[in-house]
Design a protein around this motif. Structure first.
Motif, PDB file in Angstrom:
ATOM      1  N   GLU A 172     -32.129 -24.304  11.271  1.00 27.32           N
ATOM      2  CA  GLU A 172     -32.937 -24.879  12.517  1.00 27.32           C
ATOM      3  C   GLU A 172     -33.230 -23.760  13.374  1.00 27.32           C
ATOM      4  N   ASN A 173     -32.264 -22.504  13.656  1.00 30.83           N
ATOM      5  CA  ASN A 173     -32.459 -21.537  14.475  1.00 30.83           C
ATOM      6  C   ASN A 173     -33.631 -20.651  14.089  1.00 30.83           C
ATOM      7  N   ALA A 174     -33.603 -20.451  12.670  1.00 31.43           N
ATOM      8  CA  ALA A 174     -34.657 -19.513  12.111  1.00 31.43           C
ATOM      9  C   ALA A 174     -36.146 -20.447  12.340  1.00 31.43           C
ATOM     10  N   ARG A 175     -36.088 -21.636  12.062  1.00 30.05           N
ATOM     11  CA  ARG A 175     -37.404 -22.451  12.215  1.00 30.05           C
ATOM     12  C   ARG A 175     -37.860 -22.297  13.659  1.00 30.05           C
ATOM     13  N   LYS A 176     -36.949 -22.664  14.717  1.00 30.14           N
ATOM     14  CA  LYS A 176     -37.226 -22.313  16.284  1.00 30.14           C
ATOM     15  C   LYS A 176     -37.766 -20.923  16.445  1.00 30.14           C
ATOM     16  N   ARG A 177     -37.550 -19.871  15.814  1.00 29.54           N
ATOM     17  CA  ARG A 177     -38.056 -18.663  16.135  1.00 29.54           C
ATOM     18  C   ARG A 177     -39.547 -18.341  15.324  1.00 29.54           C
ATOM     19  N   ASN A 178     -39.395 -19.392  14.228  1.00 30.06           N
ATOM     20  CA  ASN A 178     -40.541 -19.226  13.475  1.00 30.06           C
ATOM     21  C   ASN A 178     -40.592 -18.079  12.613  1.00 30.06           C
ATOM     22  N   MET A 179     -39.458 -18.135  12.127  1.00 32.52           N
ATOM     23  CA  MET A 179     -38.966 -17.069  11.131  1.00 32.52           C
ATOM     24  C   MET A 179     -38.193 -17.220   9.870  1.00 32.52           C
ATOM     25  N   GLY A 180     -38.522 -16.311   8.664  1.00 30.67           N
ATOM     26  CA  GLY A 180     -37.835 -16.788   7.684  1.00 30.67           C
ATOM     27  C   GLY A 180     -36.106 -16.781   7.947  1.00 30.67           C
ATOM     28  N   VAL A 181     -35.633 -17.815   6.985  1.00 28.18           N
ATOM     29  CA  VAL A 181     -34.183 -18.174   7.148  1.00 28.18           C
ATOM     30  C   VAL A 181     -33.490 -16.742   6.693  1.00 28.18           C
ATOM     31  N   GLY A 182     -34.108 -16.013   5.847  1.00 28.50           N
ATOM     32  CA  GLY A 182     -32.882 -14.924   5.005  1.00 28.50           C
ATOM     33  C   GLY A 182     -33.163 -13.865   6.162  1.00 28.50           C
ATOM     34  N   LYS A 183     -34.260 -13.651   6.741  1.00 29.54           N
ATOM     35  CA  LYS A 183     -34.326 -12.537   7.698  1.00 29.54           C
ATOM     36  C   LYS A 183     -33.595 -12.942   9.018  1.00 29.54           C
ATOM     37  N   TYR A 184     -33.690 -14.113   9.630  1.00 29.33           N
ATOM     38  CA  TYR A 184     -32.819 -14.629  10.480  1.00 29.33           C
ATOM     39  C   TYR A 184     -31.406 -14.148  10.286  1.00 29.33           C
ATOM     40  N   GLN A 185     -30.867 -14.441   9.102  1.00 32.07           N
ATOM     41  CA  GLN A 185     -29.490 -14.385   8.656  1.00 32.07           C
ATOM     42  C   GLN A 185     -29.299 -13.053   8.423  1.00 32.07           C
ATOM     43  N   ALA A 186     -30.145 -12.095   8.000  1.00 31.82           N
ATOM     44  CA  ALA A 186     -29.780 -10.883   7.874  1.00 31.82           C
ATOM     45  C   ALA A 186     -29.828 -10.168   9.426  1.00 31.82           C
ATOM     46  N   ILE A 187     -30.449 -10.288  10.110  1.00 36.54           N
ATOM     47  CA  ILE A 187     -30.638 -10.034  11.441  1.00 36.54           C
ATOM     48  C   ILE A 187     -29.208 -10.254  12.337  1.00 36.54           C
ATOM     49  N   THR A 188     -29.079 -11.812  12.217  1.00 33.85           N
ATOM     50  CA  THR A 188     -27.821 -12.310  12.712  1.00 33.85           C
ATOM     51  C   THR A 188     -26.490 -11.407  12.324  1.00 33.85           C
ATOM     52  N   ASN A 189     -26.307 -11.141  10.910  1.00 35.50           N
ATOM     53  CA  ASN A 189     -25.202 -10.397  10.301  1.00 35.50           C
ATOM     54  C   ASN A 189     -25.215  -8.853  11.027  1.00 35.50           C
ATOM     55  N   ILE A 190     -26.273  -8.491  11.123  1.00 29.76           N
ATOM     56  CA  ILE A 190     -26.212  -6.948  11.628  1.00 29.76           C
ATOM     57  C   ILE A 190     -25.709  -6.658  12.997  1.00 29.76           C
ATOM     58  N   ILE A 191     -26.520  -7.613  13.831  1.00 36.77           N
ATOM     59  CA  ILE A 191     -26.114  -7.665  15.313  1.00 36.77           C
ATOM     60  C   ILE A 191     -24.737  -8.265  15.552  1.00 36.77           C
ATOM     61  N   GLU A 192     -23.964  -8.962  14.435  1.00 34.64           N
ATOM     62  CA  GLU A 192     -22.674  -9.196  14.716  1.00 34.64           C
ATOM     63  C   GLU A 192     -21.664  -8.073  14.420  1.00 34.64           C
ATOM     64  N   THR A 193     -22.392  -7.082  13.604  1.00 32.79           N
ATOM     65  CA  THR A 193     -21.455  -6.037  13.204  1.00 32.79           C
ATOM     66  C   THR A 193     -21.569  -4.523  13.953  1.00 32.79           C
TER      67      THR A 193
END
Length: 231
Positions: A172-193
């Motif tokens: 749902e968060n990826a959809r709200k940003r009009n972004m691919g799910v994989g890309k959203y997850q990758a970015i989230t992983n990076i900024i968490e580390t």
């Protein structure tokens, strides 16, 4: 009451529409003819509308597969893992989708057709492919993940690609940003580390670039993740 009972028997087709008109316009008086004609028109519109909504893809979607290279597309699937809808998430997959027609195919056939298409082969075969699997039903999600991995292994020998199952919040968060799910997850992983990047900065990166950055985000000597994953 008789007219209401007839509603259950009506099938929307040209032949049925003509039959409705003939039955309703039968009265002799002109006023009755006009009223009958109006009733028939309303009846056809109502039944047509009901038929349209009953066949809406969103009413039968039980799972989704997001395929992301540079463009991002989502394949919405029914309970039999057949494609009922294809969504161009960010509007960059027009050329790709104009060359393929996967509605009605099972997910493995659909993915094979996309990967084998001339547009994909010419423009995206060397890009990193991220595939995200989503369903509220965990058993369906697990089963689809196995099917997807089979396709990736066959087409890429497991290299330069990755699949993952994602939860509802991520989807749902990826959809709200009009972004691919994989890309959203990758970015989230990076900024968490690391605190080296912001979400907005990474949003403009390709999947290749994000994958490269993630590759450097490894744990240090017991001191947690190091800053500046691109060092």
């Amino acid at each position: 009451m008789k007219r209401m009972k007839q509603l259950d028997q009506i099938q929307v087709s040209d032949m049925k529409k003509e039959e409705i008109f003939r039955k309703v316009i039968k009265p002799k008086h002109s006023n009755n003819v006009r009223y009958g004609f109006a009733f028939a028109m309303i009846l056809v519109l109502v039944v047509t509308s009901l038929s349209f909504f009953s066949q809406s893809p969103s009413s039968i979607v039980v799972s989704s597969i997001a395929m992301e290279v540079n463009p991002s597309i989502v394949l919405n699937l029914d309970k039999n893992n057949r494609v009922v809808e294809v969504v161009d998430v960010n509007g960059d997959a027009t050329n790709l989708l104009s060359e393929i027609h996967v509605i009605g195919l099972d997910i493995q056939e659909a993915m094979d057709m996309i990967i084998d298409s001339p547009v994909y082969q010419a423009n995206y075969i060397n890009n990193y492919l991220e595939v995200s699997v989503y369903s509220e039903n965990l058993a369906i999600s697990n089963s689809l993940d196995q099917l997807v991995n089979g396709v990736l292994q066959k087409n890429f020998n497991g290299k330069n690609c990755h699949s993952q199952q994602v939860d509802k919040e991520t989807w749902e968060n990826a959809r709200k940003r009009n972004m691919g799910v994989g890309k959203y997850q990758a970015i989230t992983n990076i900024i968490e580390t690391t605190d080296e990047y912001t979400f907005d900065e990474l949003e403009h990166c390709s999947m290749n670039e994000l994958n490269e950055i993630q590759g450097h985000c490894q744990k240090g000597n017991g001191n947690g993740y190091r800053k500046g994953c691109n060092d």
